[in-house]
Write a protein that holds these residues in place. Structure first.
Motif, mmCIF file in Angstrom:
data_model
loop_
_atom_site.group_PDB
_atom_site.id
_atom_site.type_symbol
_atom_site.label_atom_id
_atom_site.label_comp_id
_atom_site.label_asym_id
_atom_site.label_seq_id
_atom_site.Cartn_x
_atom_site.Cartn_y
_atom_site.Cartn_z
ATOM 1 N N PHE A 69 0.827 -1.210 0.000
ATOM 2 C CA PHE A 69 0.000 0.000 0.000
ATOM 3 C C PHE A 69 0.863 1.263 0.000
ATOM 4 O O PHE A 69 0.769 2.095 0.902
ATOM 5 C CB PHE A 69 -0.936 0.013 1.205
ATOM 6 C CG PHE A 69 -1.856 -1.168 1.293
ATOM 7 C CD1 PHE A 69 -2.401 -1.730 0.155
ATOM 8 C CD2 PHE A 69 -2.181 -1.729 2.511
ATOM 9 C CE1 PHE A 69 -3.247 -2.829 0.222
ATOM 10 C CE2 PHE A 69 -3.027 -2.822 2.597
ATOM 11 C CZ PHE A 69 -3.559 -3.377 1.449
ATOM 12 N N ALA A 70 1.707 1.414 -1.000
ATOM 13 C CA ALA A 70 2.580 2.583 -1.087
ATOM 14 C C ALA A 70 2.800 2.941 -2.548
ATOM 15 O O ALA A 70 2.867 2.060 -3.412
ATOM 16 C CB ALA A 70 3.912 2.320 -0.398
ATOM 17 N N VAL A 71 2.905 4.243 -2.816
ATOM 18 C CA VAL A 71 3.198 4.732 -4.162
ATOM 19 C C VAL A 71 4.702 4.915 -4.275
ATOM 20 O O VAL A 71 5.301 5.679 -3.518
ATOM 21 C CB VAL A 71 2.470 6.055 -4.449
ATOM 22 C CG1 VAL A 71 2.810 6.558 -5.846
ATOM 23 C CG2 VAL A 71 0.964 5.884 -4.302
ATOM 24 N N SER A 72 5.313 4.203 -5.211
ATOM 25 C CA SER A 72 6.762 4.278 -5.383
ATOM 26 C C SER A 72 7.132 5.419 -6.315
ATOM 27 O O SER A 72 6.351 5.818 -7.190
ATOM 28 C CB SER A 72 7.299 2.963 -5.948
ATOM 29 O OG SER A 72 6.754 2.722 -7.232
ATOM 30 N N SER A 73 8.332 5.954 -6.131
ATOM 31 C CA SER A 73 8.852 7.001 -7.000
ATOM 32 C C SER A 73 9.673 6.365 -8.117
ATOM 33 O O SER A 73 10.017 5.191 -8.073
ATOM 34 C CB SER A 73 9.712 7.973 -6.198
ATOM 35 O OG SER A 73 8.964 8.558 -5.151
ATOM 36 N N GLY A 74 10.004 7.151 -9.102
ATOM 37 C CA GLY A 74 10.784 6.652 -10.223
ATOM 38 C C GLY A 74 10.236 7.160 -11.536
ATOM 39 O O GLY A 74 9.345 8.018 -11.576
ATOM 40 N N LEU A 75 10.792 6.627 -12.622
ATOM 41 C CA LEU A 75 10.324 7.057 -13.932
ATOM 42 C C LEU A 75 8.877 6.678 -14.166
ATOM 43 O O LEU A 75 8.149 7.378 -14.875
ATOM 44 C CB LEU A 75 11.208 6.443 -15.029
ATOM 45 C CG LEU A 75 12.678 6.889 -15.038
ATOM 46 C CD1 LEU A 75 13.441 6.169 -16.135
ATOM 47 C CD2 LEU A 75 12.774 8.399 -15.214
ATOM 48 N N GLN A 76 8.450 5.567 -13.585
ATOM 49 C CA GLN A 76 7.055 5.137 -13.695
ATOM 50 C C GLN A 76 6.524 4.823 -12.302
ATOM 51 O O GLN A 76 6.691 3.714 -11.801
ATOM 52 C CB GLN A 76 6.922 3.912 -14.599
ATOM 53 C CG GLN A 76 5.467 3.531 -14.867
ATOM 54 C CD GLN A 76 5.357 2.333 -15.807
ATOM 55 O OE1 GLN A 76 6.348 1.688 -16.112
ATOM 56 N NE2 GLN A 76 4.147 2.055 -16.260
#
Length: 205
Positions: A69-76
């Protein structure tokens, strides 16, 4: 012919490397801006989906740590549900794609431009994982999930046989076996004792 005193002025080049470098840097900057804008747009939509699913995430048992339940960072950016499933945005920046990694490859569990439809699919997926874990934890015990109760049927006890009758038949067969064994032993001894006489009788005939 030019005189010796004439000054030769160099011709101004039509293109300069510095101008080309500046153009390339501007192109990279524009492209980076587009990438950043896309990433921010993806993350914003995933944050909205995470907010929509916040009540569902809050209802998950506290001792069940298999969800992320987490939004990851990165290019996508991705909204991770667990180690094998996540929600990502399509190339059009408007389509939510609920994906799961399996042994045979990645499969699409839900795909829609409507956030509610994907939120419903994620909610169903989380509910299935919770029920599966309850079944694993409970094993053969009665399930605590409504509608999934098991009926426990007790096996009938076998009838108790009479010890007297069983012991009587056992004694009878044991005695019969002893008599048969004694008869065989006696026959073998008789053959050994009278073997020579039997042979002599055969020779005389």
């Amino acid at each position: 012919m030019k005189d010796a005193g004439d000054i030769i002025t160099p011709i101004e080049p039509s293109r300069k490397l510095s101008d080309a470098i500046r153009d390339v840097k501007n192109a990279f900057a524009d492209r980076d801006d587009v990438v950043v804008d896309m990433r921010e747009a993806h993350r914003m939509r995933l944050d909205l989906l995470a907010a929509e699913l916040a009540p569902v995430f809050a209802d998950v048992p506290a001792d069940m740590d298999s969800f992320d339940f987490a939004v990851s960072s990165g290019l996508q950016p991705r909204l991770w549900i667990d180690a094998v499933s996540h929600v990502a945005m399509g190339r059009d920046r408007r389509t939510y794609r609920f994906l799961k990694d399996t042994r045979v490859g990645r499969v699409v569990l839900a795909e829609s431009t409507e956030m509610k439809a994907v939120a419903d699919a994620v909610t169903r997926y989380v509910a299935e994982r919770v029920v599966e874990r309850q079944h694993m934890m409970e094993g053969g015990m009665e399930s605590a999930v409504p509608g999934l109760h098991r009926h426990v049927v007790q096996e009938a006890e076998p009838p108790i046989r009479s010890e007297t009758g069983r012991n009587g038949w056992t004694t009878f067969f044991a005695g019969l076996g002893l008599i048969a064994a004694g008869a065989l032993v006696g026959l073998a001894v008789s053959l050994v004792l009278f073997w020579d006489r039997i042979m002599q009788m055969k020779i005389s005939f």
